[in-house]
Write an enzyme that holds these catalytic residues in place. Structure first.
Site, short mmCIF file in Angstrom:
data_model
loop_
_atom_site.label_atom_id
_atom_site.label_comp_id
_atom_site.label_asym_id
_atom_site.label_seq_id
_atom_site.Cartn_x
_atom_site.Cartn_y
_atom_site.Cartn_z
N ARG A 81 0.84 -1.21 0.00
CA ARG A 81 0.00 0.00 0.00
C ARG A 81 0.87 1.25 0.00
O ARG A 81 0.54 2.25 -0.64
CB ARG A 81 -0.95 -0.03 1.20
N LYS A 183 -2.40 6.60 1.74
CA LYS A 183 -2.44 6.79 3.18
C LYS A 183 -1.43 7.88 3.47
O LYS A 183 -0.23 7.63 3.54
CB LYS A 183 -2.09 5.48 3.89
N GLU A 219 -16.30 6.26 4.00
CA GLU A 219 -15.69 5.72 5.22
C GLU A 219 -15.64 6.81 6.28
O GLU A 219 -16.26 7.86 6.12
CB GLU A 219 -14.30 5.15 4.91
C1 LIG Z 1 -5.42 3.45 7.92
C2 LIG Z 1 -6.76 3.78 7.39
C3 LIG Z 1 -7.82 2.85 7.45
C4 LIG Z 1 -7.67 1.50 8.10
O1 LIG Z 1 -6.76 0.68 7.41
P1 LIG Z 1 -6.06 -0.58 8.12
O2 LIG Z 1 -5.11 -1.06 7.08
O3 LIG Z 1 -7.11 -1.55 8.43
O4 LIG Z 1 -5.39 -0.05 9.35
C5 LIG Z 1 -9.02 3.21 6.89
N1 LIG Z 1 -9.22 4.43 6.33
C6 LIG Z 1 -8.24 5.36 6.27
C7 LIG Z 1 -8.53 6.68 5.63
C8 LIG Z 1 -6.97 5.07 6.79
O5 LIG Z 1 -6.01 6.00 6.74
#
Ligand SMILES: *Cc1c(COP(=O)(O)O)cnc(C)c1O
Length: 340
Positions: A81, A183, A219
């Protein structure tokens, strides 16, 4: 020797540990990387990260298993990722194998900070990268630093996971179109106001909708949604602008392969949310936070699972995934990376 820390009373905050991993990118290549005791970063006042926010991060955890091993959960997915994020942000890729190796090195170097099994605490691992040289015209940096620090964290919810109340947000979520798979700090910086505003109004989180039609569930600021239907299916929103949560992807496998549930990964309309039996937010930090109530501009959606405890299906998903992570339940091939 394990550090003298009151593990069961740890909060979710930063505690400086002795060692962190540092690798520098210059003249088109990463150096070999090394562990460092220096917790301070010194960079130019004009560094690309400070002026144009060219930075990204990942988050994962290391745990002590029931039989005393130290492991982490699917670090290759965090590595991949971050590769995807770096490509979108015009940053150099830190190779997947090197990322996983750096995670292992960093946890090993701080092994005394890994909380013991049963304490509820874990070692949070934070890999990140930023453009470090001076850039004044808008362009990507030429030099970068990739670092990993760790910090022991307590259980996300003290005294168990009480369902939370969230609101449908009027703010658009931070990720602009086409950047939903990154991210990065910029998404979080842009969500800080929405979060503070939600908290001021008594809500734990925001439910962001798709900005184009404002009819579809995306989300929250840092977690994906899962819903359970009245006939026991797992439904989770699909959209190009949702961060592909590793927890959510793992829960989809757990639901199907371990619990024999049907799983639907599809667009979810805000108008159908009232018909679900359970709702949760999933991510590395909390695994699953149950949602008891969603407020949509004064209109309350209350889930039958209520405000006292996690819904029964959410609980099964939670127990199974944490059981896999803690070594109580056999993991699918490749999910657990052994460190010690
Ligand atoms: C980190 C994150 C998540 C959760 O991802 P995981 O890999 O399960 O920790 C969900 N949404 C956003 C915007 C994130 O930054």
């Amino acid at each position: 020797m394990s550090k003298n820390i009151d593990w069961s009373n740890l909060g979710f905050g930063y505690i400086e540990t002795e060692q962190r991993y540092v690798s520098n990118y210059k003249d088109g290549a990463w150096d070999d990387g090394t562990m460092s005791t220096d917790a301070t970063v010194t960079i130019s006042e004009c560094a690309c990260v400070l002026q144009y926010a060219q930075t990204c991060f990942e988050g994962l955890k290391a745990y002590t298993t029931e039989d005393g091993r130290v492991v982490c959960f699917r670090p290759d997915l965090n590595a991949q990722r971050m590769v995807d994020t770096c490509k979108r942000l015009e940053m150099p890729v830190f190779p997947v194998e090197r990322f996983v190796d750096a995670v292992v090195q960093t946890v090993k170097a701080n092994i005394d900070y890994v909380p013991p099994y049963g304490s509820g605490a874990t070692l949070y691992i934070r890999p990140y990268m930023f453009g470090s040289n001076a850039v004044i015209g808008v362009s990507p940096a030429e030099e970068y630093q990739f670092r990993i620090f760790v910090t022991p964290v307590g259980p996300y919810f003290k005294g168990g996971a009480k369902p939370i109340t969230i609101r449908v947000s009027d703010f658009d979520r931070a990720a602009p179109r086409g950047s939903g798979h990154i991210k990065a700090g910029l998404n979080y910086a842009m969500s800080l106001h929405a979060i503070v505003d939600a908290h001021n109004q008594g809500y734990a989180e925001n439910m962001y909708l798709d900005p184009a039609t404002r009819t579809k569930v995306e989300e929250t600021g840092g977690a994906n949604f899962i819903f359970i239907t009245k006939d026991n299916k797992l439904v989770t929103p699909k959209s190009d602008s949702i961060l592909p949560s590793i927890t959510r992807r793992s829960l989809m496998v757990v639901a199907k392969e371990y619990l024999g549930m049907e799983v639907e990964h599809r667009e979810v309309l805000l108008s159908e949310v009232k018909d679900f039996a359970e709702c949760g937010l999933c991510g590395t930090a909390a695994v699953i936070s149950p949602v008891g109530k969603i407020v949509d501009h004064g209109n309350e959606i209350c889930f039958p699972s209520g405000m006292e405890e996690m819904g029964p299906v959410t609980k099964k998903l939670y127990d199974t995934l944490t059981g896999i992570q803690m070594g109580r339940i056999e993991a699918p091939e490749g999910w657990i990376k052994e460190i010690k």
